[in-house]
Design a protein around this motif. Structure first.
Motif, PDB file in Angstrom:
ATOM      1  N   SER A 215       6.533   0.430   1.024  1.00 56.21           N
ATOM      2  CA  SER A 215       5.375   1.298   0.856  1.00 56.21           C
ATOM      3  C   SER A 215       4.588   1.298   2.150  1.00 56.21           C
ATOM      4  O   SER A 215       4.694   0.388   2.965  1.00 56.21           O
ATOM      5  N   ILE A 216       3.796   2.364   2.326  1.00 60.71           N
ATOM      6  CA  ILE A 216       2.938   2.465   3.507  1.00 60.71           C
ATOM      7  C   ILE A 216       1.684   3.226   3.100  1.00 60.71           C
ATOM      8  O   ILE A 216       1.747   4.128   2.260  1.00 60.71           O
ATOM      9  N   GLU A 217       0.563   2.825   3.665  1.00 56.51           N
ATOM     10  CA  GLU A 217      -0.688   3.514   3.373  1.00 56.51           C
ATOM     11  C   GLU A 217      -1.550   3.530   4.623  1.00 56.51           C
ATOM     12  O   GLU A 217      -1.453   2.635   5.471  1.00 56.51           O
ATOM     13  N   GLU A 218      -2.353   4.571   4.719  1.00 56.34           N
ATOM     14  CA  GLU A 218      -3.276   4.658   5.837  1.00 56.34           C
ATOM     15  C   GLU A 218      -4.599   4.033   5.419  1.00 56.34           C
ATOM     16  O   GLU A 218      -5.172   4.408   4.398  1.00 56.34           O
ATOM     17  N   THR A 219      -5.034   3.049   6.192  1.00 61.21           N
ATOM     18  CA  THR A 219      -6.281   2.349   5.918  1.00 61.21           C
ATOM     19  C   THR A 219      -7.075   2.257   7.214  1.00 61.21           C
ATOM     20  O   THR A 219      -6.585   1.703   8.202  1.00 61.21           O
ATOM     21  N   ASP A 220      -8.263   2.833   7.198  1.00 61.40           N
ATOM     22  CA  ASP A 220      -9.130   2.802   8.379  1.00 61.40           C
ATOM     23  C   ASP A 220      -8.400   3.266   9.634  1.00 61.40           C
ATOM     24  O   ASP A 220      -8.524   2.669  10.709  1.00 61.40           O
ATOM     25  N   GLY A 221      -7.603   4.332   9.516  1.00 62.40           N
ATOM     26  CA  GLY A 221      -6.916   4.908  10.658  1.00 62.40           C
ATOM     27  C   GLY A 221      -5.651   4.183  11.080  1.00 62.40           C
ATOM     28  O   GLY A 221      -5.026   4.552  12.066  1.00 62.40           O
ATOM     29  N   GLN A 222      -5.254   3.140  10.341  1.00 56.92           N
ATOM     30  CA  GLN A 222      -4.030   2.406  10.653  1.00 56.92           C
ATOM     31  C   GLN A 222      -3.048   2.562   9.502  1.00 56.92           C
ATOM     32  O   GLN A 222      -3.441   2.605   8.338  1.00 56.92           O
ATOM     33  N   TRP A 223      -1.760   2.625   9.855  1.00 57.89           N
ATOM     34  CA  TRP A 223      -0.710   2.668   8.843  1.00 57.89           C
ATOM     35  C   TRP A 223      -0.246   1.243   8.582  1.00 57.89           C
ATOM     36  O   TRP A 223       0.207   0.552   9.494  1.00 57.89           O
TER      37      TRP A 223
END
Length: 135
Positions: A42-50
């Protein structure tokens, strides 16, 4: 281990789809879990970071900006803080393309671990081919 004895493998696969289509799909970070299980489920964008949940733990993946040259390079920052640079190219080949991933053996990685990394990348490229050719 010096860079000359670290080992480098150029792993590639031919895909029967135009380079632009393969690049458009593979350059979208949210698609990564579908074809690059070796990097993460899985991958998610958090605060501009993947951020990816990888077999090594949570890693930060920093992708090259979108470009017209088929460059899919990315840096992966491991839980240890080490950052690994991964050069990847989508190269036009007639009506299809070739995707080339340059795998480098990092210091401290055993020959067996390097073979496992190579197998994981090869599997990921095969999955990308399957997905791209079904589109």
């Amino acid at each position: 281990m010096t860079p000359s004895d670290a080992g480098t493998r150029h792993l590639s696969i031919h895909i029967d789809r135009p380079a632009g289509q393969v690049y458009a799909y593979a350059s979208e970070p949210s698609h990564l879990p579908a074809w690059a299980a070796g990097l993460g489920a899985s991958i998610e964008e958090t605060d501009g970071q993947w951020i990816a949940d990888s077999p090594m733990g949570r890693v930060v993946v920093d992708f090259a900006p979108r470009n017209d040259f088929g460059v899919l390079d990315h840096h992966v920052t491991l839980p240890s803080g080490e950052t690994v640079y991964n050069p990847v190219r989508v190269i036009a080949d007639g009506p299809g393309c070739e995707v080339v991933f340059t795998l480098r053996r990092r210091p401290g990685v055993s020959a067996e671990e390097f073979r496992r990394d190579e197998a994981a990348v090869s599997a990921d490229l095969t999955t990308l081919k399957r997905i791209a050719e079904q589109a």
